[in-house]
Design a protein around this motif. Structure first.
Motif, short mmCIF file in Angstrom:
data_model
loop_
_atom_site.label_atom_id
_atom_site.label_comp_id
_atom_site.label_asym_id
_atom_site.label_seq_id
_atom_site.Cartn_x
_atom_site.Cartn_y
_atom_site.Cartn_z
N PHE A 145 26.68 -22.29 2.42
CA PHE A 145 26.92 -21.78 1.21
C PHE A 145 25.58 -21.03 0.86
N ILE A 146 24.46 -21.52 1.16
CA ILE A 146 23.20 -20.86 0.88
C ILE A 146 23.08 -19.52 1.76
N THR A 147 23.55 -19.59 3.05
CA THR A 147 23.45 -18.43 3.94
C THR A 147 24.43 -17.23 3.32
N GLY A 148 25.60 -17.98 2.86
CA GLY A 148 26.53 -16.93 2.52
C GLY A 148 25.93 -16.10 1.30
N GLY A 149 25.69 -16.71 0.47
CA GLY A 149 25.10 -16.31 -0.77
C GLY A 149 24.07 -15.15 -0.68
N ALA A 150 22.97 -15.63 0.08
CA ALA A 150 21.82 -14.58 0.69
C ALA A 150 22.53 -13.51 1.21
N ALA A 151 23.36 -13.58 2.32
CA ALA A 151 23.82 -12.44 3.11
C ALA A 151 24.48 -11.47 1.86
N ILE A 152 25.64 -12.04 1.09
CA ILE A 152 26.09 -11.28 0.19
C ILE A 152 25.02 -10.39 -0.63
N ALA A 153 24.07 -11.24 -1.21
CA ALA A 153 23.13 -10.51 -2.14
C ALA A 153 22.59 -9.29 -1.29
N SER A 154 22.36 -9.65 0.00
CA SER A 154 21.50 -8.61 0.87
C SER A 154 22.29 -7.22 0.90
N ILE A 155 23.74 -7.50 1.29
CA ILE A 155 24.63 -6.39 1.70
C ILE A 155 24.73 -5.61 0.24
N LEU A 156 24.94 -6.37 -0.77
CA LEU A 156 25.48 -5.61 -2.17
C LEU A 156 24.17 -5.15 -2.89
N ALA A 157 22.97 -5.48 -2.49
CA ALA A 157 21.70 -4.79 -3.38
C ALA A 157 21.57 -3.44 -3.36
N VAL A 158 21.77 -2.51 -2.26
CA VAL A 158 21.52 -1.17 -2.20
C VAL A 158 22.83 -0.58 -2.65
N PRO A 159 23.99 -0.94 -2.41
CA PRO A 159 25.10 -0.25 -3.14
C PRO A 159 25.14 -0.43 -4.76
N ILE A 160 24.81 -1.36 -5.19
CA ILE A 160 24.68 -1.75 -6.76
C ILE A 160 23.56 -0.79 -7.29
N ALA A 161 22.39 -0.77 -6.46
CA ALA A 161 21.21 0.21 -6.81
C ALA A 161 21.92 1.57 -6.86
#
Length: 393
Positions: A145-161
């Motif tokens: 769950f930790i790794t999944g949350g980290a990976a999701i945030a990494s992937i979505l950071a630039v698209p949201i920005a």
């Protein structure tokens, strides 16, 4: 007043107990969302590269300072309530820091790190209590769950920005922490932990800081953390410099590294099941890290292979380190103190590791010396796994 039947009550208790895994989702997004948009933060707030690097390291320093103090809050307020308050603080600081100017960003980032440290220390202890018969397997799920949350945030950071701005790409994870806090709330309303604490919950007679076994566990945790943050911070640069990998490909490789970390974390518990001897699991978890570092040194053109191998080792190594804390701690108070000690020292080393790597590379003009030094550290981790893998207390 309605009375729950035994099966319904048991199911409700299981659902509440499982919220420990949900908390793990919120323990990394506020950190991993920063890296992909760090250049935009630097441009907007006029931060140079050194300041940007310090901003990325600041949460680790906050982990190191806050972790040894968490057991005090736990003993005063209880583990469930301490985690709940930390989630509220994480939600508020994550949402406010991007909009509070440069000073607010620095202060907010430190507060984010301190709030996450509470979860880092206490949730593994809660998992040990709630899943005492399956500690390693439950720890594997927790780290997934930790790794999944980290990976999701990494992937979505630039698209949201790209869609809005970098501020929202950081602030949005405060909403996740708030939702997790609401999910966690029923635990704080219970008159006693679910399930009730077991015997042996007295404070340790000898401080963990004076126990040789605690230092061995701490050393394993510290070395694992150091190699993880070396990969996270420098793997793309190493691949570009030594293997001729394109910048876009390094981003893919880093994502692969995280995905295989999840796989490694879910796989290693099968080798950690023995009640008194976890040598096989600890050494198996540590060896891929050593192989990946040697591979980057002697065959850098196979970078994707070493990303896979290193990812497997890092995911397995984190589960092994957290399981070791739970297995070697005697009673909840000692386990909480051991978790705080191991993570305080571990994250101090983790914060220093990327800096030392950068210094060595700059001083020697290449990555060879750096990779050799960190390969020696990885070999030390393998050795520690053999030594601490058998509980001889």
């Amino acid at each position: 007043m309605a009375v729950l039947t035994e099966p319904v009550a048991r199911e409700r208790s299981s659902l509440i107990t499982a919220t420990a895994f949900v908390v793990a989702l919120s323990l990394r997004p506020a950190l991993t969302a920063v890296g992909p948009v760090l250049p935009r933060i630097g441009d907007a707030l006029h931060l140079g590269e050194a300041a940007q690097g310090l901003l990325g390291t600041l949460p680790l320093l906050a982990f190191a300072v806050a972790s040894p103090l968490v057991h005090l809050a736990s003993r005063r307020f209880g583990m469930e309530r301490a985690v709940f308050v930390s989630l509220l603080v994480l939600a508020a600081s994550s949402a406010i820091r991007p909009y509070a100017g440069q000073a607010g960003l620095w202060i907010g980032t430190a507060v984010v790190g301190a709030a996450i440290a509470v979860g880092n220390v206490l949730v593994p202890v809660i998992i040990k209590r709630d899943y005492s018969a399956h500690v390693s397997r439950a720890t594997g799920i927790y780290t997934a769950f930790i790794t999944g949350g980290a990976a999701i945030a990494s992937i979505l950071a630039v698209p949201i920005a790209d869609a809005v701005d970098w501020r929202l790409s950081l602030a949005v994870w405060g909403a996740l922490a708030l939702v997790v806090a609401i999910v966690w709330l029923p635990r704080t309303l219970s008159p006693e932990p679910l399930p009730a604490a077991t015997s042996g919950d007295e404070a340790p007679k000898v401080s963990v800081w004076r126990q040789p076994m605690a230092w061995l566990v701490t050393g394993f945790m510290g070395l694992q953390s150091t190699s993880f943050y070396l990969f996270v911070n420098w793997l793309p640069t190493i691949e570009i410099s030594t293997g001729g990998v394109s910048e876009r490909a390094t981003g893919v490789h880093l994502f692969v590294f995280q995905v295989f970390g999840l796989i490694g974390g879910l796989s290693i518990p099968f080798l950690l099941k023995h009640p008194t001897n976890q040598r096989a699991g600890l050494m198996t978890a540590s060896t891929p890290i050593l192989l990946a570092l040697i591979g980057l040194l002697v065959a850098p053109h196979l970078a994707i292979v070493w990303a896979v191998v290193g990812g497997l080792g890092q995911g397995a190594g984190l589960v092994a380190a957290l399981s070791l804390i739970s297995l070697r701690g005697r009673g909840h108070h000692e386990t909480t103190q051991l978790s705080g000690m191991a993570q305080a020292v571990g994250y101090t080393l983790a914060a220093a590791g990327p800096v030392v790597a950068g210094y060595l590379t700059q001083a020697t003009g290449g990555w060879s010396t750096t990779l050799v030094v960190f390969a020696v550290l990885a070999a030390t981790q393998v050795t520690l796994g053999f030594v601490v893998g058998r509980d001889n207390r």
